[in-house]
Scaffold this active site. Structure first.
Site, PDB file in Angstrom:
ATOM      1  N   HIS A  34       6.189   2.337  15.455  1.00  0.00           N
ATOM      2  CA  HIS A  34       4.976   1.535  15.349  1.00  0.00           C
ATOM      3  C   HIS A  34       4.592   1.048  16.733  1.00  0.00           C
ATOM      4  CE1 HIS A  34       2.192  -1.692  14.250  1.00  0.00           C
ATOM      5  NE2 HIS A  34       2.869  -2.454  15.091  1.00  0.00           N
ATOM      6  N   GLU A  91       2.673  -9.814  17.280  1.00  0.00           N
ATOM      7  CA  GLU A  91       3.737  -9.020  16.653  1.00  0.00           C
ATOM      8  C   GLU A  91       5.099  -9.307  17.280  1.00  0.00           C
ATOM      9  OE1 GLU A  91       2.464  -4.932  16.592  1.00  0.00           O
ATOM     10  OE2 GLU A  91       0.847  -5.354  15.190  1.00  0.00           O
TER      11      GLU A  91
HETATM   12  P1  CMP Z   1       1.673   1.968  12.397  1.00  0.00           P
HETATM   13  O1  CMP Z   1       1.444   2.091  13.865  1.00  0.00           O
HETATM   14  O2  CMP Z   1       2.968   1.387  11.956  1.00  0.00           O
HETATM   15  O3  CMP Z   1       0.500   1.078  11.765  1.00  0.00           O
HETATM   16  C1  CMP Z   1       0.124   1.193  10.409  1.00  0.00           C
HETATM   17  C2  CMP Z   1       0.762   2.352   9.741  1.00  0.00           C
HETATM   18  O4  CMP Z   1       0.165   2.777   8.547  1.00  0.00           O
HETATM   19  C3  CMP Z   1       0.677   3.562  10.637  1.00  0.00           C
HETATM   20  O5  CMP Z   1       1.540   3.406  11.743  1.00  0.00           O
HETATM   21  C4  CMP Z   1       1.007   4.696   9.699  1.00  0.00           C
HETATM   22  O6  CMP Z   1       2.394   4.982   9.634  1.00  0.00           O
HETATM   23  C5  CMP Z   1       0.546   4.120   8.375  1.00  0.00           C
HETATM   24  N1  CMP Z   1      -0.576   4.891   7.874  1.00  0.00           N
HETATM   25  C6  CMP Z   1      -1.773   5.007   8.435  1.00  0.00           C
HETATM   26  N2  CMP Z   1      -2.564   5.820   7.687  1.00  0.00           N
HETATM   27  C7  CMP Z   1      -1.802   6.225   6.644  1.00  0.00           C
HETATM   28  C8  CMP Z   1      -2.041   7.074   5.528  1.00  0.00           C
HETATM   29  N3  CMP Z   1      -3.224   7.680   5.347  1.00  0.00           N
HETATM   30  N4  CMP Z   1      -1.031   7.253   4.652  1.00  0.00           N
HETATM   31  C9  CMP Z   1       0.158   6.641   4.838  1.00  0.00           C
HETATM   32  N5  CMP Z   1       0.433   5.816   5.881  1.00  0.00           N
HETATM   33  C10 CMP Z   1      -0.546   5.620   6.776  1.00  0.00           C
END
Ligand code: CMP
Length: 139
Positions: A117, A128
């Site tokens: 992330h 965060e």
């Molecule tokens: P992250 O940087 O942790 O921030 C939000 C997270 O949501 C992102 O990384 C992805 O892992 C997740 N995410 C975003 N779009 C989708 C999706 N369409 N389906 C599942 N997970 C998602």
């Protein structure tokens, strides 16, 4: 360029594959200082709180289930232009669209299981980091 803080999370998929060391080494090679680092397993409530901004998204339940599946490693990082540089190093959210050599391209499997992330703004980097670390924990 000003010094900033940003939060890295090594997600359950990457921890399960034993990639903590490789990812931390890469972040140090990229010039990030580690101000705080710990491993924990998120509760459902903690995961929902962290990702509250996404709570209306269709993938919210899947995301929270995944993030609580097994331990994560949270790392508070500092560097010049930390937020943008970290985002460049990790690559696009979808590993299939990430540039060659980025952490998500190397280690991510899908848009949900994407290894790490990253904070999306300087303000969110600070918010965060403080979700996981007290000010006096960051040295
Ligand atoms: P992250 O940087 O942790 O921030 C939000 C997270 O949501 C992102 O990384 C992805 O892992 C997740 N995410 C975003 N779009 C989708 C999706 N369409 N389906 C599942 N997970 C998602």
């Amino acid at each position: 360029m000003a010094t900033q803080r940003t939060l890295s999370i090594i997600k359950p998929d990457a921890v399960e594959k034993g990639l903590q060391g490789a990812i931390i080494a890469r972040l140090q090679e990229e010039g990030f200082s580690i101000l705080g680092l710990r491993q924990l397993r998120l509760t459902r409530q903690q995961a929902e709180g962290f990702y509250a901004v996404h709570k209306e998204r269709p993938f919210f339940q899947e995301l929270c289930a995944f993030m609580t599946r097994s331990p994560i490693v949270v790392i508070a990082l500092e560097r010049d232009d930390a937020v943008q540089h970290y985002r460049k190093v990790i690559g696009a959210t979808d590993p299939a669209k990430a540039e060659a050599g980025t952490i998500r391209k190397l280690y991510g499997a899908s848009v949900s299981e994407n290894a790490v992330h990253g904070s999306d703004s300087e303000e969110n980097g600070r918010i965060e980091c403080s979700y996981f670390f007290a000010g006096f924990d960051l040295v």
